[in-house]
Design a protein around this motif. Structure first.
Motif, short mmCIF file in Angstrom:
data_model
loop_
_atom_site.label_atom_id
_atom_site.label_comp_id
_atom_site.label_asym_id
_atom_site.label_seq_id
_atom_site.Cartn_x
_atom_site.Cartn_y
_atom_site.Cartn_z
N PHE A 12 2.69 49.52 11.60
CA PHE A 12 3.41 48.63 12.51
C PHE A 12 4.00 47.43 11.80
O PHE A 12 4.82 46.73 12.34
N ARG A 13 3.57 47.16 10.59
CA ARG A 13 4.02 45.98 9.87
C ARG A 13 5.47 46.16 9.44
O ARG A 13 5.82 47.14 8.81
N LEU A 49 -9.98 59.10 12.73
CA LEU A 49 -9.04 58.21 12.06
C LEU A 49 -7.71 58.33 12.78
O LEU A 49 -7.14 59.42 12.86
N ILE A 50 -7.21 57.23 13.30
CA ILE A 50 -5.94 57.21 14.01
C ILE A 50 -4.93 56.45 13.18
O ILE A 50 -5.14 55.28 12.85
N LEU A 51 -3.83 57.12 12.82
CA LEU A 51 -2.76 56.49 12.06
C LEU A 51 -1.67 56.10 13.04
O LEU A 51 -1.00 56.95 13.62
N ALA A 52 -1.48 54.82 13.23
CA ALA A 52 -0.48 54.31 14.17
C ALA A 52 0.75 53.88 13.40
O ALA A 52 0.66 53.12 12.43
N THR A 53 1.90 54.39 13.81
CA THR A 53 3.17 54.06 13.17
C THR A 53 4.20 53.74 14.25
O THR A 53 3.96 53.94 15.43
N SER A 54 5.34 53.27 13.81
CA SER A 54 6.45 52.99 14.73
C SER A 54 7.74 53.48 14.09
O SER A 54 8.18 52.93 13.09
N GLY A 55 8.30 54.54 14.64
CA GLY A 55 9.54 55.07 14.12
C GLY A 55 9.39 55.99 12.93
O GLY A 55 10.35 56.25 12.23
N ASP A 97 2.81 57.81 16.98
CA ASP A 97 4.03 57.08 16.64
C ASP A 97 4.60 56.47 17.92
O ASP A 97 4.84 57.19 18.89
N LEU A 98 4.79 55.15 17.92
CA LEU A 98 5.39 54.47 19.07
C LEU A 98 6.86 54.25 18.77
O LEU A 98 7.21 53.80 17.68
#
Length: 176
Positions: A12-13, A49-55, A97-98
């Motif tokens: 998300f960074r 383990l949850i990998l959160a990303t955006s785009g 992925d958001l």
């Protein structure tokens, strides 16, 4: 006792770096995921383990905010997650992925996904949809000629040209 889950939020960074800095960011993000996976591998009760990303995934959703390149950097997180799912079966990895311009509006859906125990390993959340990636069984094909087999073939270019056809199965060549 180990935690029930670990949420990796580095995807998300946002940053405006480019060139070699992208590669360094990619190595850092993938390296941290690898270190976590190695740390929990072999535990009797490994946390999810949850990998959160955006785009990170192009699912016909709006692109990330202007100037963001993270979709390129974080797509590698999804690739790494796929490799880890295959290579470390004891580690439960989920990619989320958001997508959209208003990520804050997706927080309720994101929190719901964190608690979900469904079998989706890869999920894309958008303002008006939830997409899960999965393979579906296909019907048995009718062969064209007696003695034919189902043969997987594809033309030059992308994998979307991959298809099943009726044809003769050839014997492996030397070294295959």
């Amino acid at each position: 006792s180990p935690p029930r889950g670990i949420i990796h939020l580095a995807g998300f960074r946002r940053t405006s770096e480019s060139g070699d800095d992208r590669a360094a960011l990619q190595r850092a993000r993938c390296g941290s995921v690898l270190a976590i996976a190695q740390g929990v591998f072999g535990l009797a009760q490994a946390p999810r383990l949850i990998l959160a990303t955006s785009g990170a995934v192009d699912a016909a959703a709006p692109r990330p905010r202007d100037g963001a390149f993270n979709e390129l950097v974080d797509a590698s997180l999804w690739g790494l997650a796929r490799v880890l799912r295959n290579e470390t079966p004891g580690v439960d990895i989920r990619s989320l992925d958001l997508q959209g311009d208003d990520l804050a509006a997706l927080v309720p859906s994101f929190l719901e996904e964190l608690e979900s125990r469904d079998t989706e390993d890869e999920v894309v959340l958008g303002p008006d949809r939830r997409i899960g990636f999965r393979l579906n069984a296909r019907p048995v094909m009718t062969l064209d000629r007696p003695g034919d087999s189902e043969v997987l073939s594809f033309g030059a270019g992308s994998l979307d040209r991959l298809r099943w056809e009726s044809g003769n199965r050839r014997a492996p060549a030397a070294g295959e």
